[in-house]
Design an enzyme around this catalytic site. Structure first.
Site, PDB file in Angstrom:
ATOM      1  N   CYS A   2       0.821  -1.200   0.000  1.00 42.32           N
ATOM      2  CA  CYS A   2       0.000   0.000   0.000  1.00 42.32           C
ATOM      3  C   CYS A   2       0.862   1.259   0.000  1.00 42.32           C
ATOM      4  CB  CYS A   2      -0.947   0.076   1.192  1.00 42.32           C
ATOM      5  SG  CYS A   2      -1.990  -1.362   1.382  1.00 42.32           S
ATOM      6  N   ARG A  27       3.016   0.359  -5.409  1.00 44.46           N
ATOM      7  CA  ARG A  27       2.932  -0.299  -4.099  1.00 44.46           C
ATOM      8  C   ARG A  27       1.635  -1.088  -3.919  1.00 44.46           C
ATOM      9  NH1 ARG A  27       6.753   2.109  -0.707  1.00 44.46           N
ATOM     10  NH2 ARG A  27       5.739   1.145   1.072  1.00 44.46           N
ATOM     11  N   TRP A  79      -3.090  -2.541  -1.635  1.00 42.98           N
ATOM     12  CA  TRP A  79      -2.832  -3.929  -2.007  1.00 42.98           C
ATOM     13  C   TRP A  79      -3.494  -4.740  -0.913  1.00 42.98           C
ATOM     14  CZ3 TRP A  79      -0.160  -8.228  -0.020  1.00 42.98           C
ATOM     15  CH2 TRP A  79       0.088  -9.256  -0.942  1.00 42.98           C
ATOM     16  N   ASN A 105      -0.564   1.639   6.061  1.00 43.87           N
ATOM     17  CA  ASN A 105       0.237   0.680   5.295  1.00 43.87           C
ATOM     18  C   ASN A 105       0.827  -0.317   6.273  1.00 43.87           C
ATOM     19  OD1 ASN A 105       2.056  -0.598   3.550  1.00 43.87           O
ATOM     20  ND2 ASN A 105       3.613   0.973   3.888  1.00 43.87           N
ATOM     21  N   GLY A 106       0.745  -1.615   5.936  1.00 39.86           N
ATOM     22  CA  GLY A 106       1.315  -2.643   6.814  1.00 39.86           C
ATOM     23  C   GLY A 106       0.211  -3.499   7.388  1.00 39.86           C
ATOM     24  N   GLU A 475      15.475 -17.011 -11.974  1.00 34.77           N
ATOM     25  CA  GLU A 475      15.029 -15.629 -12.187  1.00 34.77           C
ATOM     26  C   GLU A 475      14.232 -15.524 -13.490  1.00 34.77           C
ATOM     27  OE1 GLU A 475      14.378 -12.968 -11.070  1.00 34.77           O
ATOM     28  OE2 GLU A 475      14.481 -11.524 -12.714  1.00 34.77           O
ATOM     29  N   LYS A 479      10.271 -14.249 -14.225  1.00 37.59           N
ATOM     30  CA  LYS A 479       9.820 -13.255 -15.227  1.00 37.59           C
ATOM     31  C   LYS A 479       8.626 -13.792 -16.001  1.00 37.59           C
ATOM     32  CE  LYS A 479      11.650 -11.108 -13.572  1.00 37.59           C
ATOM     33  NZ  LYS A 479      11.995 -10.137 -12.610  1.00 37.59           N
ATOM     34  N   GLU A 482       5.357 -13.979 -13.594  1.00 32.98           N
ATOM     35  CA  GLU A 482       4.672 -12.765 -13.152  1.00 32.98           C
ATOM     36  C   GLU A 482       4.254 -11.860 -14.305  1.00 32.98           C
ATOM     37  OE1 GLU A 482       7.286 -10.449 -10.633  1.00 32.98           O
ATOM     38  OE2 GLU A 482       8.937 -10.678 -12.029  1.00 32.98           O
ATOM     39  N   HIS A 498      15.019 -36.039 -12.117  1.00 35.70           N
ATOM     40  CA  HIS A 498      14.578 -36.503 -10.793  1.00 35.70           C
ATOM     41  C   HIS A 498      13.096 -36.234 -10.558  1.00 35.70           C
ATOM     42  CE1 HIS A 498      18.638 -37.571  -9.779  1.00 35.70           C
ATOM     43  NE2 HIS A 498      19.046 -36.360 -10.129  1.00 35.70           N
ATOM     44  N   LYS A 592       4.895  -3.753  -6.154  1.00 36.74           N
ATOM     45  CA  LYS A 592       6.345  -3.630  -6.279  1.00 36.74           C
ATOM     46  C   LYS A 592       7.037  -3.650  -4.930  1.00 36.74           C
ATOM     47  CE  LYS A 592       9.950  -2.003  -9.014  1.00 36.74           C
ATOM     48  NZ  LYS A 592      10.288  -3.332  -9.539  1.00 36.74           N
TER      49      LYS A 592
END
Ligand code: F6R
Length: 597
Positions: A2, A27, A79, A105-106, A475, A479, A482, A498, A592
Site C-alpha cells: 500500500c 505499491r 494492495w 500501510n502494513g 530468475e 519473469k 509474473e 529426478h 512492487k
C-alpha cells in the site's frame, strides 16, 4: 504494501494527493481512496473511493468528486491483505463520529483483539486498518485524551509493522506514525508552509526534495509546523531538514507502450552506471568479506535469486564461500550470527518487510550490514551501516529487470575484488555493458517477438541452467510467471530427471541458458533429454546448436553470462504478456514494494 500520501498546504490538496498516488501505484493497485478536509462542519470530510488503478484519473475528476476546495488531504493506494477488493475495504477508514480519518500501510497483527475490545463501534469493513480510527476515537472519548495523545497511544498498541496517517477534522491536525513501515516527511525551507507525508519520497519529489526523516517508533504532528515525538516516551525529538539529491529516473514511458519494456531497454545504460562504483570502497568491503566469519547475502524474490547468484559467483571467481538466504527464512540462521558476521541485504525498493525484518535479526546480533540498494533514503539504507547504490534509476514496472542486472553487476564487482582482481572484473563488466548495448536493438526485439507468437498459447514451460546460470534460470522463470502468467519452472538442469521430466509433452517449451563454461556440455545434454521427449528447445546461448528449435543469441561474456542470459527472457515475457492481453506493468495480485511479511 500500500502507498500513503498526505498533503497540508496552500495548493488544492486533493490534486496534489492524486498525483502523488499515481507515483505510489507500484505499491498496490487493487483500489484507491482520497479524503479531503472541508470547512463544512456538518460534513467535515469529502471522501472518494474507487476499485482499480488510479493512473488514468485526472484532477477534474477528483475535484468534481471532492467538490469543496481543501488544503489538507490524505490518499491511499491499496494492495489487499485483510478483506477483499471492495470499496468498503478501501482506505481511508473513519471512526464512528466521522471526524477521524486514517490511511494505513502494513499489518495490524492484533486487529482481531482490538476490534473485539472496541465492540459497539460501527465497523463497516473487514480490514485491520479500521481498528485504528476507532481506537483513537475510543481513547479520546473514554480516556479524555487529545487527538495527538490518542493517536500516539493507539500507535503504541498496534502490533506488527505498519505506518499510518490520521487527520482530525476538529483540530485540523495531521499525525503520521511510523512503526516498521516507511513514512517520510517533505517540507519547504522553513518547515512552516507545505507538508507532504508519503511512503516513498518519489510521491512528492516534484514539489520538494527537502525531507525530515520520521524514524521508526516516531510520529510527526503537522499543526502549523512539523513536530516529532517518540511513540513510547512522547518526548519531542529535534530534526534537521535534509536535501535528497536522487535522480529518480524518467517518470514517463518515453514513447514506449509500457514501463517494463522501457526499463528492459534501459539496460543499455544501467549496467555501466551500476559498475561506476568507488574502487576503494569496493576493495574495503571485499576485505570485510574476507575477514568475516560468514557473509550472508539476503533478499526476496528476484533479489533473492541475485543473492543465490552471489553464492555461485563468489565460489567461482573468489574461491570463497558466502551464504545466500531468502530473507523470510533468515531468522532460522540467527544462531550462526556473531559480531564478526557480515550481512549484505539486496533490495530494489529497500522497503521489503522480510528484508527489513532480517536486518533487525542481524542487528540484534551486532552483525555489520552493508546493503545493495536502488532507492536512496529507503528504510534499508537507514538501517544499514553502509551501502552501495546500484544506480539503476527508478523502476516503475512491478517486474524487476534493470535493477536485477545492476545488482548482479555490483555483486560480481565484489566477487572480483575479493579475488584481488577488481580491474579484471570491471573490464569484463564494461565489455558486458557494451555488448548489452549492441544486443538491445530493434531486430533482436523482433526476433524475440516472433518466438513470443509461437509460445503465446503455451501455459507451461521449463527454464534450465547449471552453475552460475542456475539462479539465472530461476530468475528467468519468475519473469515468465509474473509477466505473462506462464507456469514456468526454473530448474538446475541436472534436476530434470529426478521428477519434472515427467511433465514434458509434445511441444513443451524449455528455455536453456547456456554459457561457454564448464557446464556447457552438461546443460546441452539436459536439453537433449527434454527434446528426446518432444520438448521445444529455446537456446539462449552465444553459439547456435542443432538441438535448438529457436536460438536467442547472447554475447559471450564469460562469468557475466547470467546478466546477458536473463535479458532475452525478460523481453520474451514482455511480448507474451502483450499478446495475451496481460498488463506488463501491473501483474495481477502483485505489488512492487512488499511491505507485509
Ligand atoms: C520480481 C520482483 C520481486 C522482487 C521482490 C523483492 O520481478 O520484482 O520478486 O524482487 O519482491 O523486492 P525488493 O528488491 O524491492 O526487495
Amino acid at each position: 504494501m500500500c502507498g500513503i500520501i498526505a498533503y497540508v498546504g496552500n495548493k488544492p490538496a486533493a490534486s496534489v494527493v492524486l498525483e502523488g498516488l499515481k507515483k505510489l501505484e507500484y505499491r498496490g493497485y487493487d483500489s484507491w481512496g482520497i479524503v479531503a478536509l472541508t470547512n463544512d462542519l456538518q460534513q467535515p470530510f469529502s471522501v472518494i473511493k474507487r476499485i482499480g488503478k488510479i493512473g488514468h484519473i485526472n484532477s477534474d475528476y477528483i475535484n468534481e468528486a471532492i467538490k469543496l476546495e481543501s488544503h489538507t488531504a490524505l490518499g491511499h493506494t491499496r494492495w489487499a491483505t485483510h478483506g477483499g477488493v471492495t470499496e468498503q475495504n478501501t482506505h481511508p477508514h473513519l471512526d464512528c463520529t466521522g471526524r477521524i480519518a486514517v490511511v494505513h500501510n502494513g499489518i495490524v497483527e492484533n486487529y482481531q483483539q482490538l476490534r473485539s475490545e472496541l465492540a459497539g463501534h460501527g465497523f463497516v469493513s473487514q480490514t485491520d486498518t479500521e481498528a485504528i480510527p476507532h481506537l483513537i476515537e475510543h481513547l479520546m472519548v473514554k480516556e479524555g485524551m487529545s487527538f495527538v495523545d490518542a493517536a500516539r497511544k493507539a500507535a503504541g498498541m498496534l502490533q506488527g509493522r505498519s505506518a499510518f496517517v490520521a487527520v482530525n477534522s476538529g483540530t485540523k491536525q495531521v499525525v503520521a506514525a511510523r512503526k516498521g513501515a516507511p513514512l517520510i516527511l517533505g517540507v519547504h525551507e522553513n518547515n512552516d508552509k507545505e507538508f507532504f507525508i508519503a511512503s516513498d519520497v518519489t510521491a512528492f519529489l516534484d514539489h520538494t526534495n527537502k525531507v525530515m526523516y520520521i524514524d521508526d517508533n516516531e510520529m510527526a504532528v503537522i499543526d502549523g509546523r512539523a513536530a516529532f515525538f517518540n511513540l513510547t516516551t512522547g518526548n519531542e525529538t529535534v530534526k534537521r531538514v535534509v536535501e535528497i539529491h536522487w535522480h529518480r529516473g524518467h517518470a514517463n514511458k518515453e514513447g514506449y507502450d509500457h514501463f517494463l519494456i522501457k526499463e528492459i531497454m534501459e539496460q543499455k545504460d544501467t549496467l555501466a552506471l551500476a559498475i561506476n562504483q568507488d574502487d576503494a570502497k569496493i576493495m574495503a568491503v571485499a576485505e570485510e568479506i574476507k575477514a568475516a566469519y560468514g557473509t550472508f547475502f539476503v533478499g526476496c524474490g528476484t533479489a533473492g535469486k541475485v543473492c543465490m547468484a552471489a553464492d555461485y559467483l563468489f565460489s567461482k571467481i573468489a574461491k570463497k564461500h558466502v551464504n545466500s538466504v531468502v530473507a523470510s527464512e533468515f531468522g532460522n540462521y540467527q544462531d550462526y550470527l556473531t559480531p564478526k558476521t557480515l550481512m549484505i541485504p539486496i533490495s530494489q525498493s529497500g522497503e521489503t518487510a522480510d528484508v527489513l525484518e532480517a536486518i533487525d535479526v542481524a542487528k540484534s546480533k551486532n552483525v555489520k550490514v552493508i546493503s545493495l540498494l536502488n532507492v536512496f533514503g529507503s528504510t534499508m539504507m537507514r538501517m544499514s551501516d553502509d551501502f552501495f547504490m546500484i544506480n539503476a534509476g527508478a523502476e516503475r514496472a512491478v517486474v524487476s529487470t534493470k535493477a536485477t542486472t545492476a545488482q548482479l553487476a555490483v555483486v560480481m564487482l565484489l566477487a572480483y575484488a575479493t579475488a584481488g582482481k577488481l580491474q579484471e572484473g570491471k573490464l569484463l563488466l564494461m565489455n558486458t555493458a557494451a555488448a548489452v548495448n549492441d544486443m538491445l536493438n530493434p531486430r533482436y526485439d523482433e526476433h524475440i517477438k516472433k518466438l513470443a507468437a509461437l509460445l503465446s498459447d503455451r501455459k507451461d514451460m521449463f527454464v534450465i541452467g547449471r552453475g552460475i546460470n542456475y539462479p539465472a534460470a530461476l530468475e528467468a522463470a519468475i519473469k515468465m510467471q509474473e509477466t505473462c502468467y506462464t507456469n514456468a519452472q526454473g530448474l538446475a538442469g541436472g534436476e530434470l530427471k529426478h521428477g519434472p521430466l515427467a511433465l514434458v509433452e509434445e511441444g513443451t517449451p524449455c528455455i536453456v541458458l547456456v554459457a561457454n563454461d564448464e557446464t556447457k556440455s552438461d546443460i546441452l545434454g539436459n536439453a537433449m533429454e527434454v527434446k528426446a521427449r518432444g520438448g521445444y528447445i529455446i537456446g539462449v546461448s552465444p553459439e547456435n546448436n542443432e538441438i535448438f528449435d529457436y536460438w536467442l543469441k547472447v554475447p559471450d561474456v564469460g562469468n557475466a553470462s547470467p546478466i546477458v542470459n536473463i535479458i532475452p527472457v525478460q523481453i520474451l515475457a514482455y511480448h507474451v504478456a502483450v499478446l495475451r492481453g496481460c498488463d506488463p506493468d501491473f501483474p495481477r495480485n502483485l505489488a512492487k514494494s512488499v511491505t507485509v511479511k
